[in-house]
Design a protein around this motif. Structure first.
Motif, mmCIF file in Angstrom:
data_model
loop_
_atom_site.group_PDB
_atom_site.id
_atom_site.type_symbol
_atom_site.label_atom_id
_atom_site.label_comp_id
_atom_site.label_asym_id
_atom_site.label_seq_id
_atom_site.Cartn_x
_atom_site.Cartn_y
_atom_site.Cartn_z
ATOM 1 N N VAL A 371 0.890 -1.168 0.000
ATOM 2 C CA VAL A 371 0.000 0.000 0.000
ATOM 3 C C VAL A 371 0.926 1.216 0.000
ATOM 4 N N PRO A 372 1.238 1.772 -1.169
ATOM 5 C CA PRO A 372 2.296 2.782 -1.242
ATOM 6 C C PRO A 372 1.879 4.193 -0.867
ATOM 7 N N VAL A 373 0.591 4.438 -0.693
ATOM 8 C CA VAL A 373 0.084 5.791 -0.462
ATOM 9 C C VAL A 373 -0.038 6.071 1.032
ATOM 10 N N GLY A 374 -0.475 7.269 1.366
ATOM 11 C CA GLY A 374 -0.773 7.608 2.755
ATOM 12 C C GLY A 374 -2.212 7.282 3.078
ATOM 13 N N VAL A 375 -2.448 6.757 4.265
ATOM 14 C CA VAL A 375 -3.806 6.425 4.704
ATOM 15 C C VAL A 375 -4.259 7.520 5.675
ATOM 16 N N PRO A 376 -5.181 8.389 5.267
ATOM 17 C CA PRO A 376 -5.478 9.594 6.049
ATOM 18 C C PRO A 376 -6.243 9.328 7.339
ATOM 19 N N ARG A 377 -5.851 10.071 8.346
ATOM 20 C CA ARG A 377 -6.592 10.169 9.604
ATOM 21 C C ARG A 377 -7.024 11.627 9.776
ATOM 22 N N ILE A 378 -7.996 11.856 10.662
ATOM 23 C CA ILE A 378 -8.531 13.201 10.867
ATOM 24 C C ILE A 378 -8.135 13.692 12.258
ATOM 25 N N VAL A 379 -7.528 14.862 12.317
ATOM 26 C CA VAL A 379 -7.100 15.424 13.599
ATOM 27 C C VAL A 379 -8.333 15.763 14.438
ATOM 28 N N PRO A 380 -8.435 15.201 15.642
ATOM 29 C CA PRO A 380 -9.609 15.484 16.484
ATOM 30 C C PRO A 380 -9.489 16.840 17.189
ATOM 31 N N ASN A 381 -10.594 17.296 17.740
ATOM 32 C CA ASN A 381 -10.581 18.519 18.552
ATOM 33 C C ASN A 381 -9.742 18.311 19.805
ATOM 34 N N PRO A 382 -9.053 19.315 20.275
ATOM 35 C CA PRO A 382 -8.966 20.691 19.747
ATOM 36 C C PRO A 382 -7.759 20.906 18.832
ATOM 37 N N GLY A 383 -7.268 19.848 18.202
ATOM 38 C CA GLY A 383 -6.059 19.932 17.393
ATOM 39 C C GLY A 383 -4.914 19.214 18.095
ATOM 40 N N ARG A 384 -3.865 18.916 17.369
ATOM 41 C CA ARG A 384 -2.718 18.185 17.938
ATOM 42 C C ARG A 384 -1.408 18.699 17.360
ATOM 43 N N THR A 385 -0.339 18.400 18.086
ATOM 44 C CA THR A 385 1.000 18.687 17.590
ATOM 45 C C THR A 385 1.542 17.443 16.892
ATOM 46 N N ILE A 386 1.970 17.598 15.656
ATOM 47 C CA ILE A 386 2.535 16.505 14.867
ATOM 48 C C ILE A 386 3.882 16.953 14.322
ATOM 49 N N ALA A 387 4.912 16.184 14.614
ATOM 50 C CA ALA A 387 6.268 16.510 14.151
ATOM 51 C C ALA A 387 6.636 17.946 14.500
ATOM 52 N N GLY A 388 6.254 18.361 15.705
ATOM 53 C CA GLY A 388 6.615 19.686 16.193
ATOM 54 C C GLY A 388 5.762 20.822 15.674
ATOM 55 N N LYS A 389 4.696 20.516 14.941
ATOM 56 C CA LYS A 389 3.853 21.563 14.368
ATOM 57 C C LYS A 389 2.410 21.384 14.834
ATOM 58 N N TRP A 390 1.793 22.520 15.231
ATOM 59 C CA TRP A 390 0.398 22.463 15.666
ATOM 60 C C TRP A 390 -0.514 22.339 14.453
ATOM 61 N N ILE A 391 -1.388 21.348 14.502
ATOM 62 C CA ILE A 391 -2.290 21.076 13.380
ATOM 63 C C ILE A 391 -3.725 21.281 13.850
ATOM 64 N N ALA A 392 -4.485 22.040 13.095
ATOM 65 C CA ALA A 392 -5.862 22.349 13.456
ATOM 66 C C ALA A 392 -6.761 21.125 13.344
ATOM 67 N N PRO A 393 -7.836 21.078 14.131
ATOM 68 C CA PRO A 393 -8.767 19.946 14.039
ATOM 69 C C PRO A 393 -9.413 19.879 12.660
ATOM 70 N N GLU A 394 -9.839 18.671 12.300
ATOM 71 C CA GLU A 394 -10.483 18.363 11.020
ATOM 72 C C GLU A 394 -9.501 18.318 9.851
#
Length: 502
Positions: A371-394
């Motif tokens: 499965v060579p592609v990315g399998v998307p997930r959705i950032v839940p409320n109220p947002g999360r930090t991923i790889a040192g960066k704040w990511i908004a919900p949804e």
């Protein structure tokens, strides 16, 4: 009515169309302007075209070029790319993106899977691979975990061995005919027959007939339309229109495909069995861990794809890399033919310790992830930090398998097939091997990982113990393929001959 409306408003039909067009253009311009300047993801790198619209992504998906398209985006823009207005792709450089997206901290909600990525099951019941509710997934996991445990696999080994021995006999027949053979088909025939036995209590008979059944053919034919189904499901209005206008022939095809699984589950349950297949273990579950009949139907469909196509793909990919890297092939055959003196010595347990074989499989999964592609997930409320960066919900976020595994920031000589990188070679000591997660990671990783690894080791060890393989000229460049979530594989034509010791 139109005349009355025109006289009262002073507007003609042409003027109304003009106003509607102006409003539409104004809306589009405003949406694009917001996406480029005020959107929470406006500061992330990526092309202006993908920040403004999802169209470039859909074009790449539908044309089967998404893998190379995304790899080029990451090569240009770095480890985080905004590939559509509300989507981010990561080539995880320190493991934090995998952990953040696919795991969850204490007291935190896990990132839900993007529903549109999974084609809606025919009976509307989502299985272990796509269940939106955490509690449902956890229940499914508890039910099926015993069927994929080491203990169960040991009990099931005679079933695996029966089909692998049949594969060996079919390959031996081909040797006597002195012809070439498509190893993609041979591996896929075997994995589908094995899973048919485990899931339905009887094989599909693909090895015996030497051809795909109409049901399996429909599985492969449907791969190309997966991105189209995802496009339809992504937009609620489009999905509603399609459901209303869906052609009768399409509905019948979906129904007949699902009915294949339904009929075989019903026959298996009615017939009963003393074999240690999946359903004997599932039916022993008690209380809240039991499955409804509709859930059994759904999971039969899930396992017949997830436990077959991807395993066969990996073995075909490894075979290609071995046959185009003869020195690696020699090292592997030397290991197998030194450790084992006869076929009966080759078992799931004895092959588990073959270091070079395991390294070859790991490297094939890195070079050519099923499965060579990315399998998307959705950032839940109220947002999360991923790889040192704040990511908004949804926001939809994913780690792109192929781009991650082929990033020069993560792996030295990323496009080269080098099993030694998994064996402590100091030249590759800085490789980020922990980033290779073809079975995913976290609480929703692939439940069949152990089974797939045992199955691949057993089959590959027997094939390379018994035969010398040579790649046919027409299969040079075999890995240059399109991908529609899964690879669209070309025939892998090989010539086989029996080894001198057999």
């Amino acid at each position: 009515m139109y005349a009355l409306l025109s006289s009262e408003t002073g507007l003609g039909f042409g003027a109304s169309i003009t106003i509607a067009a102006v409003l539409l253009v104004t809306y589009i311009v405003a949406s694009v302007g917001y996406s480029l300047t005020l959107h929470p993801l406006a500061g992330f790198p990526g092309p202006v075209s993908t920040a403004a619209s999802r169209i470039p992504f859909w074009v790449a998906c539908v044309t089967g070029t998404q893998v190379t398209w995304m790899q080029k985006l990451h090569a240009k823009y770095g480890p985080v790319v905004r590939y559509s207005p509300s989507d981010l792709s990561f080539t995880d450089q320190d493991g934090s993106a995998w952990k953040a997206i696919h795991g969850h901290g204490k007291g935190e909600r896990e990132f839900p899977k993007a529903r549109e990525w999974f084609v809606t099951p025919a009976n509307g019941v989502y299985g272990i691979n796509s269940a939106p509710a955490h509690d449902d997934h956890r229940r499914f996991r508890r039910v099926f975990a015993p069927a994929f445990s080491d203990r169960a696999l040991k009990q099931q080994e005679p079933l695996f061995r029966k089909h692998v021995d049949f594969l060996i006999s079919k390959l031996s027949e081909n040797v006597t005919k002195s012809g070439s053979i498509d190893m993609v088909k041979m591996f896929q025939f075997t994995t589908f027959d094995i899973m048919g036995d485990l899931t339905f209590g009887q094989p599909l008979g693909l090895l015996e007939t030497n051809k795909y059944s109409s049901w399996v053919e429909s599985v492969f034919d449907s791969i190309r339309v997966i991105p189209i189904a995802q496009f339809i499901q992504y937009y609620p209005v489009v999905n509603s229109i399609f459901n209303f206008l869906e052609p009768k022939v399409v509905k019948e095809m979906k129904y007949n495909h699902f009915k294949h699984s339904v009929d075989r589950v019903d026959m298996r349950l009615e017939r009963g069995s003393g074999e240690p297949d999946i359903w004997n273990l599932v039916l022993s579950a008690k209380g809240d861990e039991t499955l409804s009949l509709e859930e059994m139907y759904c999971h039969a469909d899930v396992f017949m794809l997830a436990g077959t196509e991807t395993t066969g793909t990996t073995m075909a990919g490894l075979t290609y890399y071995l046959l185009t890297n003869r020195e690696k092939l020699e090292l592997l055959t030397q290991e197998i033919r030194t450790v084992f003196s006869k076929e009966s010595d080759i078992t799931m347990e004895s092959t588990a310790g073959l270091k070079f074989l395991n390294a070859c499989i790991q490297e094939a999964l890195r070079c050519y992830p099923p499965v060579p592609v990315g399998v998307p997930r959705i950032v839940p409320n109220p947002g999360r930090t991923i790889a040192g960066k704040w990511i908004a919900p949804e926001t939809r976020v994913s780690v792109h398998h192929y781009a991650t595994y082929h990033s020069p920031s993560n792996f030295r000589n990323p496009d080269a097939f080098v099993p030694e990188r998994w064996l402590g070679d100091p030249v590759y000591k800085n490789d980020r091997r922990e980033l290779v997660q073809p079975f995913a990671t976290g609480p929703r990783d692939c439940i069949g990982r152990n089974m797939a690894m045992h199955e691949m080791r057993l089959m590959l060890a027997l094939v390379y113990f018994k035969f010398d393989l040579e790649l046919c000229e027409e299969s040079r460049g075999w890995t240059q393929q399109r991908a529609f979530v899964l690879w669209e594989k070309k025939p892998l034509m090989c010539r086989l001959k029996l080894t001198s010791r057999t």
